[in-house]
Design an enzyme around this catalytic site. Structure first.
Site: not given
Length: 254
Positions: A153, A160
């Site tokens: 990720y 995020k």
């Protein structure tokens, strides 16, 4: 009477009927809301997907990196709705170099794009919509748990984490306007965004086994229901919160 009866919502990020945003739009209409969608790039694609909703809503163009689009957003939404009670931020993008285990080699230019589209846009969208939220309301963003360094990720995880912090600051500054700001941290789902992540299969293989409640990688409805609940009148004093809809994986340390 649905839980969103009479509510006016702006929903971003409807790309396909497999997206969380599509489920949000569909359930919102079923619960009594009137909605407007935004699209970026191929508006004809969003308009085609919009026709699959119970009542096809208007679709307006929004590039969150385009200042003119943001400055004119309230006026353009105002052509269809006389105000807003809720906004759904389902926007995220990172160049391929930001994902897939390339963390140490990603150039700043690509990181900057990821942060602009996936993090800063939450603030940009909130400010652009604020003139239409004269009676208060709720802004909900879609998140993925940023408390851990997940495989593959990479910089999207950093984006995020920034989104989570941004939501808290927005909650602080928009509270005086009666606007609540919360996030829904969904588990991995087979959306268009997921398909762009190299190595996403690692999540597919492990998440359902780890989740105490189990996890269906194709079911966007639980995350959508959480968004609707946060935009309803049933959470009048909740802001700056992250609601996890991930089958419980975030809680167990597995």
């Amino acid at each position: 009477m649905g839980i969103l009866e009479g509510k006016r919502l702006l929903v971003t990020g409807v790309l396909t009927d497999a997206s969380i945003a599509f489920s949000v739009a569909k359930l919102a209409q079923e619960e009594g809301a009137t909605i407007v969608l935004t699209g970026f790039g191929r508006l004809s694609l969003v308009e085609r997907i919009a026709k699959r909703l119970p009542e096809p809503p208007p679709v307006i163009e929004l590039d969150v990196q385009n200042t003119e689009h943001l400055d004119s957003l309230a006026d353009r939404v105002g052509e269809h709705l006389d105000g807003l009670d809720g906004v759904v931020h389902s926007i995220g993008f990172a160049p391929q170099s930001c994902l897939g285990g390339n963390f140490l080699n990603t150039p700043w230019e690509d990181v900057a794009t990821a942060l602009h589209v996936s993090t800063y846009s939450f603030k940009s969208l909130a400010v652009a919509c604020l003139p239409l939220m004269k009676e208060g309301g709720a802004i909900v963003g879609l998140d993925f748990d940023a408390t851990k360094a997940w495989p593959v990720y990479d910089w999207m995880g950093v984006a995020k984490a920034g989104l989570e912090s941004c939501a808290r600051y927005l909650a602080r500054d928009l509270g005086k306007h009666g606007v609540r700001v919360n996030l829904v941290a969904a588990g991995p789902l087979r959306t268009m965004a997921a398909k762009s992540i190299p190595g996403f299969k690692e999540f597919e293989d492990s998440w359902p086994e780890k989740a105490p409640l189990g996890w269906d990688l194709s079911d966007t409805v639980p995350a959508a229901k959480a968004c609707l609940a946060l935009m309803s009148d049933w959470f009048p004093a909740t802001t700056g919160e992250i609601v996890h809809v991930d089958g419980g994986v975030h809680a167990i340390g597995a």
